[in-house]
Write a protein that holds these residues in place. Structure first.
Motif, PDB file in Angstrom:
ATOM      1  N   GLY A 132       0.799  -1.220   0.000  1.00  0.00           N
ATOM      2  CA  GLY A 132       0.000   0.000   0.000  1.00  0.00           C
ATOM      3  C   GLY A 132       0.827   1.263   0.000  1.00  0.00           C
ATOM      4  N   TYR A 133       2.158   1.113  -0.047  1.00  0.00           N
ATOM      5  CA  TYR A 133       3.070   2.268  -0.078  1.00  0.00           C
ATOM      6  C   TYR A 133       2.856   3.088  -1.350  1.00  0.00           C
ATOM      7  N   GLN A 134       2.905   4.420  -1.227  1.00  0.00           N
ATOM      8  CA  GLN A 134       2.842   5.282  -2.400  1.00  0.00           C
ATOM      9  C   GLN A 134       3.512   6.618  -2.093  1.00  0.00           C
ATOM     10  N   THR A 135       3.978   7.271  -3.140  1.00  0.00           N
ATOM     11  CA  THR A 135       4.622   8.572  -2.985  1.00  0.00           C
ATOM     12  C   THR A 135       3.854   9.601  -3.811  1.00  0.00           C
ATOM     13  N   ASN A 136       4.128  10.866  -3.550  1.00  0.00           N
ATOM     14  CA  ASN A 136       3.635  11.938  -4.404  1.00  0.00           C
ATOM     15  C   ASN A 136       4.575  12.090  -5.606  1.00  0.00           C
ATOM     16  N   VAL A 137       4.143  12.816  -6.614  1.00  0.00           N
ATOM     17  CA  VAL A 137       5.010  13.096  -7.758  1.00  0.00           C
ATOM     18  C   VAL A 137       6.196  13.929  -7.277  1.00  0.00           C
ATOM     19  N   HIS A 138       7.394  13.507  -7.639  1.00  0.00           N
ATOM     20  CA  HIS A 138       8.598  14.214  -7.218  1.00  0.00           C
ATOM     21  C   HIS A 138       9.712  13.947  -8.221  1.00  0.00           C
ATOM     22  N   ALA A 139      10.844  14.623  -8.050  1.00  0.00           N
ATOM     23  CA  ALA A 139      12.017  14.413  -8.892  1.00  0.00           C
ATOM     24  C   ALA A 139      13.255  14.603  -8.017  1.00  0.00           C
ATOM     25  N   HIS A 140      14.360  13.995  -8.425  1.00  0.00           N
ATOM     26  CA  HIS A 140      15.616  14.090  -7.683  1.00  0.00           C
ATOM     27  C   HIS A 140      16.654  14.861  -8.512  1.00  0.00           C
ATOM     28  N   PRO A 141      17.547  15.596  -7.861  1.00  0.00           N
ATOM     29  CA  PRO A 141      18.619  16.260  -8.606  1.00  0.00           C
ATOM     30  C   PRO A 141      19.684  15.280  -9.077  1.00  0.00           C
ATOM     31  N   PHE A 142      19.616  14.036  -8.636  1.00  0.00           N
ATOM     32  CA  PHE A 142      20.552  12.978  -9.010  1.00  0.00           C
ATOM     33  C   PHE A 142      19.776  11.870  -9.730  1.00  0.00           C
ATOM     34  N   GLY A 143      20.498  11.009 -10.434  1.00  0.00           N
ATOM     35  CA  GLY A 143      19.870   9.827 -11.001  1.00  0.00           C
ATOM     36  C   GLY A 143      19.668   8.784  -9.915  1.00  0.00           C
ATOM     37  N   PRO A 163      16.397   9.038 -14.497  1.00  0.00           N
ATOM     38  CA  PRO A 163      17.389  10.098 -14.691  1.00  0.00           C
ATOM     39  C   PRO A 163      17.159  11.273 -13.730  1.00  0.00           C
ATOM     40  N   PRO A 164      18.150  12.136 -13.576  1.00  0.00           N
ATOM     41  CA  PRO A 164      17.982  13.318 -12.722  1.00  0.00           C
ATOM     42  C   PRO A 164      16.835  14.204 -13.210  1.00  0.00           C
ATOM     43  N   ASP A 165      16.133  14.801 -12.246  1.00  0.00           N
ATOM     44  CA  ASP A 165      15.082  15.798 -12.530  1.00  0.00           C
ATOM     45  C   ASP A 165      13.909  15.235 -13.331  1.00  0.00           C
ATOM     46  N   TRP A 166      13.676  13.936 -13.244  1.00  0.00           N
ATOM     47  CA  TRP A 166      12.584  13.327 -14.000  1.00  0.00           C
ATOM     48  C   TRP A 166      11.390  13.104 -13.068  1.00  0.00           C
ATOM     49  N   PRO A 167      10.260  13.765 -13.303  1.00  0.00           N
ATOM     50  CA  PRO A 167       9.097  13.607 -12.419  1.00  0.00           C
ATOM     51  C   PRO A 167       8.570  12.167 -12.439  1.00  0.00           C
ATOM     52  N   HIS A 168       8.239  11.650 -11.268  1.00  0.00           N
ATOM     53  CA  HIS A 168       7.717  10.296 -11.165  1.00  0.00           C
ATOM     54  C   HIS A 168       7.065  10.101  -9.805  1.00  0.00           C
ATOM     55  N   HIS A 169       6.254   9.080  -9.693  1.00  0.00           N
ATOM     56  CA  HIS A 169       5.794   8.641  -8.382  1.00  0.00           C
ATOM     57  C   HIS A 169       5.671   7.136  -8.400  1.00  0.00           C
ATOM     58  N   ALA A 170       5.641   6.538  -7.204  1.00  0.00           N
ATOM     59  CA  ALA A 170       5.671   5.082  -7.090  1.00  0.00           C
ATOM     60  C   ALA A 170       4.611   4.598  -6.113  1.00  0.00           C
ATOM     61  N   GLN A 182      22.128   6.347  -5.558  1.00  0.00           N
ATOM     62  CA  GLN A 182      21.949   7.692  -6.100  1.00  0.00           C
ATOM     63  C   GLN A 182      23.172   8.021  -6.964  1.00  0.00           C
ATOM     64  N   VAL A 183      22.910   8.274  -8.246  1.00  0.00           N
ATOM     65  CA  VAL A 183      23.986   8.473  -9.220  1.00  0.00           C
ATOM     66  C   VAL A 183      24.167   9.965  -9.473  1.00  0.00           C
ATOM     67  N   PRO A 184      25.352  10.521  -9.201  1.00  0.00           N
ATOM     68  CA  PRO A 184      25.592  11.952  -9.450  1.00  0.00           C
ATOM     69  C   PRO A 184      25.381  12.329 -10.911  1.00  0.00           C
ATOM     70  N   ALA A 185      25.224  13.609 -11.154  1.00  0.00           N
ATOM     71  CA  ALA A 185      24.846  14.103 -12.480  1.00  0.00           C
ATOM     72  C   ALA A 185      25.834  13.704 -13.572  1.00  0.00           C
ATOM     73  N   THR A 215      25.723   9.404 -18.909  1.00  0.00           N
ATOM     74  CA  THR A 215      26.077   8.302 -19.797  1.00  0.00           C
ATOM     75  C   THR A 215      25.018   7.204 -19.797  1.00  0.00           C
ATOM     76  N   LEU A 216      24.108   7.230 -18.844  1.00  0.00           N
ATOM     77  CA  LEU A 216      23.028   6.254 -18.781  1.00  0.00           C
ATOM     78  C   LEU A 216      21.845   6.728 -19.624  1.00  0.00           C
ATOM     79  N   PRO A 217      20.831   5.872 -19.865  1.00  0.00           N
ATOM     80  CA  PRO A 217      19.696   6.306 -20.705  1.00  0.00           C
ATOM     81  C   PRO A 217      19.099   7.625 -20.249  1.00  0.00           C
ATOM     82  N   HIS A 218      18.650   8.426 -21.210  1.00  0.00           N
ATOM     83  CA  HIS A 218      18.133   9.761 -20.924  1.00  0.00           C
ATOM     84  C   HIS A 218      16.653   9.753 -20.555  1.00  0.00           C
TER      85      HIS A 218
END
Length: 264
Positions: free
Chosen positions: A15-26, A68-75, A87-90, A95-98
């Motif tokens: 039943g876990y869920q998050t709000n829409v958010h994005a991270h500055p890192f991958g 990827p960094p700064d990509w809006p998502h929720h889970a 957490q993958v720095p910028a 070099t990973l998928p965009h």
């Protein structure tokens, strides 16, 4: 601070869920137990935008998702979740998928993730491990565990209904009538907005539910009937098409992967 490689594990109840958010890192999230649903907010061109269209992805255990960094998502999840997170720095993230992608875990990738998340490593060692991990990921082909959602309001409403009704058997002509379109217009518009035919899209919905129920221990016959198939052999055919094996064989392989993962 943004160059730090932060790692850890997470555990969430069903039943876990998050709000829409994005991270500055991958972010790499490896599912060790359960099935995670991730909705990434994208446009039809596959790039983040202020005009967002959701795409739903399913991440079974023994798979991992790249955001990827700064990509809006929720889970969210219907099952208990245990996962490893890197957490993958910028800089290495470029070099990973965009765009978000799901990958199967390999023994070597699993070992790298476990060393990053379960051992107390210095940042220098983590940088070396992450560089090897990125190289390994780039050798893998992403899995097709994503379900694009239509963009127009009428089709979106109908799609959300089907997501809750995997056993839906309403004919295409009737679905078209419900949205005020001819069958031909409906098919053309749905394919244009999702990149998938209506029949294929509905099959993937059933596959999503089947994977989740199989990992919860439900028998194949129950899963097949609950997904709307008239006979278990139909579900077996779909699994052979997507995974090259039967549901029972797939379930056995996933159980073995999960056992090796949880033994870390």
């Amino acid at each position: 601070m943004t160059d730090l490689i932060l790692t850890g594990t997470l555990s969430h109840p069903a039943g876990y869920q998050t709000n829409v958010h994005a991270h500055p890192f991958g972010q790499l999230t490896h599912i060790r137990q359960g099935v995670l649903h991730v909705v990434t907010e994208t446009t039809g061109t596959g790039m983040p935008s202020t005009s967002l269209v959701p795409q739903r992805s399913l991440i079974p255990q023994s798979c991992f998702i790249w955001i990827p960094p700064d990509w809006p998502h929720h889970a969210f999840s219907h099952t208990e979740i245990m996962a490893d997170v890197v957490q993958v720095p910028a800089s290495p993230a470029t070099t990973l998928p965009h765009q978000p992608a799901i990958f199967a875990i390999t023994p070597f990738i699993l070992a790298l993730i476990q060393r990053l998340t379960h051992d107390n490593k210095t940042q220098t060692i983590k940088q070396h491990l992450l560089a090897v991990l990125v190289d390994e990921i780039l050798q893998q082909a992403p899995l097709s565990f994503s379900l694009p959602m239509p963009q127009s309001a009428g089709l979106q409403d109908m799609a959300r209904q089907i997501l809750q009704m995997p056993d839906d058997k309403i004919p295409l002509a009737e679905r078209a009538r419900q949205t005020g379109m001819s069958e031909r217009t409906f098919s053309r518009k749905f394919s244009k907005e999702t990149g998938m035919t209506w029949a294929h899209w509905r099959q993937v919905v059933r596959l999503f539910h089947a994977i989740e129920w199989l990992q919860q221990g439900k028998p194949v016959s129950w899963v097949a009937l609950t997904c709307g198939y008239s006979h278990p052999s139909a579900l077996v055919a779909v699994f052979r098409q997507h995974f090259g094996c039967s549901p029972n064989a797939w379930k056995q392989k996933e159980t073995q992967k999960s056992s090796s993962t949880s033994g870390a």
